[in-house]
Design a protein around this motif. Structure first.
Motif, PDB file in Angstrom:
ATOM      1  N   THR A  71       7.115   7.808  -3.195  1.00 53.60           N
ATOM      2  CA  THR A  71       6.248   7.145  -2.136  1.00 53.60           C
ATOM      3  C   THR A  71       6.422   7.941  -0.882  1.00 53.60           C
ATOM      4  O   THR A  71       5.437   8.186  -0.017  1.00 53.60           O
ATOM      5  CB  THR A  71       6.926   5.804  -1.637  1.00 53.60           C
ATOM      6  OG1 THR A  71       6.701   4.836  -3.002  1.00 53.60           O
ATOM      7  CG2 THR A  71       6.101   5.140  -0.585  1.00 53.60           C
TER       8      THR A  71
ATOM      9  N   GLU B  75      10.925   5.824  -7.206  1.00 55.27           N
ATOM     10  CA  GLU B  75       9.825   5.328  -6.761  1.00 55.27           C
ATOM     11  C   GLU B  75       9.874   5.508  -5.248  1.00 55.27           C
ATOM     12  O   GLU B  75       8.797   5.839  -4.520  1.00 55.27           O
ATOM     13  CB  GLU B  75       9.961   3.746  -6.863  1.00 55.27           C
ATOM     14  CG  GLU B  75       9.253   3.266  -8.124  1.00 55.27           C
ATOM     15  CD  GLU B  75       8.083   3.338  -8.288  1.00 55.27           C
ATOM     16  OE1 GLU B  75       7.231   4.026  -7.465  1.00 55.27           O
ATOM     17  OE2 GLU B  75       7.521   2.323  -9.524  1.00 55.27           O
ATOM     18  N   GLN B  76      11.062   5.400  -4.660  1.00 59.03           N
ATOM     19  CA  GLN B  76      10.977   5.654  -3.093  1.00 59.03           C
ATOM     20  C   GLN B  76      10.839   7.183  -2.893  1.00 59.03           C
ATOM     21  O   GLN B  76      10.053   7.685  -1.622  1.00 59.03           O
ATOM     22  CB  GLN B  76      12.570   5.308  -2.509  1.00 59.03           C
ATOM     23  CG  GLN B  76      12.753   3.940  -2.448  1.00 59.03           C
ATOM     24  CD  GLN B  76      11.581   3.049  -2.068  1.00 59.03           C
ATOM     25  OE1 GLN B  76      11.128   3.147  -0.639  1.00 59.03           O
ATOM     26  NE2 GLN B  76      11.093   1.919  -2.605  1.00 59.03           N
TER      27      GLN B  76
END
Length: 321
Positions: free
Chosen positions: A306, A302-303
């Motif tokens: 992102t 996810e990071q």
């Protein structure tokens, strides 16, 4: 009528952003997140592997993961907890880059082609194929990993004393033949299929349950709940196959006769000699490895996604996991 069906089959808004991530970055992000998770949970992986091997050589199995870790520190210092880490990272770089990269790419292709979310059966099929392909490609690194993590348990005269992953793989080819690098490939693929289906396909199901039943919103809390549920299910389903894989990869060939003839032979022998529950030996460290590992993989993924959207595209990223 046809226009109405096309309108009803529009993909979810939250999935549109996924197409903006280039395919090669999907594979890179999959590998980096998995390697990061492997580094975090490696001590538990070490404990699990040594507990699985213990009874096969006639020694008394350690009763807790903590005892295994204490022994590792006592014999080799703090770095003993990370014995075989380089092989683990290499394995994830090959195995998880392939399995997660193919899974996310194939899922996106299905959504774009049919303008609907893949049904559960399709998720399972994609996870099955991607897990098998990744596992077969990563088997040599897995063999090296098991050998390096269990070497310290052997009597000094019997230790292989590999100095690095490259040294281990090179010596295995030279001393035992190149095919030894794929020893245990069948149970390795079998385990990977179980893990991939349980982890990737069930993650979305746990996420949806958390949203519909517990009313958990998108964010870290949702990822934790879904990851833990997925991790526990994965560990429970895959541990017997994992034990079989570990025993086969670490077995010795005496007078030209291998200790086990295959995965089912390992499971039968363990059940007869050590009891059926021994198929889940090392369950606690396995859960402590798989569940947190699953959490770390998805959070890192996810990071990375992102960061790509923020710095490369200048847009806000909407979760696609």
């Amino acid at each position: 009528m046809a226009q109405q069906q096309r309108k009803q089959q529009k993909p979810l808004d939250e999935k549109k952003d996924e197409a903006k991530i280039p395919t090669h970055l999907k594979f890179i992000f999959a590998g980096l997140s998995s390697m990061g998770a492997a580094a975090v949970v490696h001590p538990m992986d070490l404990a699990k592997t040594r507990m699985q091997i213990a009874a096969s050589d006639g020694s008394k199995p350690p009763t807790t993961p903590l005892k295994v870790l204490k022994t590792a520190v006592k014999n080799d210092g703090f770095r003993g907890l990370y014995k075989g880490l380089s092989a683990s990272l290499l394995r994830q770089a090959i195995y998880s880059t392939t399995r997660i990269g193919i899974y996310t790419t194939a899922s996106e292709y299905y959504r774009n082609a049919y303008q609907i979310q893949p049904p559960l059966a399709m998720h399972v099929l994609i996870a099955f194929v991607s897990g098998a392909m990744g596992a077969y490609a990563g088997t040599p690194a897995d063999v090296g990993l098991v050998r390096m993590m269990t070497d310290a348990r052997l009597p000094p005269a019997e230790r292989r004393n590999y100095t690095s992953t490259v040294n281990a793989l090179t010596r295995i080819v030279k001393e035992e033949g190149v095919l030894t690098l794929w020893r245990g490939a069948v149970p390795t693929v079998g385990r990977a299929v179980v893990v991939n289906v349980a982890q990737l396909a069930s993650y979305s199901q746990f996420r949806e349950l958390a949203q519909s039943k517990l009313h958990v919103r998108h964010g870290l809390g949702l990822h934790l709940i879904a990851s833990i549920g997925s991790g526990v299910l994965t560990a429970t389903a895959s541990l017997p196959v994992d034990i079989g894989k570990t025993r086969i990869q670490n077995m010795k060939v005496i007078d030209g006769k291998p200790e086990y003839s295959g995965l089912f032979d390992v499971i039968i022998q363990i059940s007869k000699k050590e009891g059926v529950l021994s198929l889940w030996r090392g369950y606690i460290p396995y859960v402590l490895r798989v569940a947190p590992g699953t959490v770390v993989v998805f959070i890192l993924l996810e990071q990375l996604n992102t960061a790509y959207f923020k710095y490369a595209l200048g847009e806000e990223y909407k979760s696609t996991i």
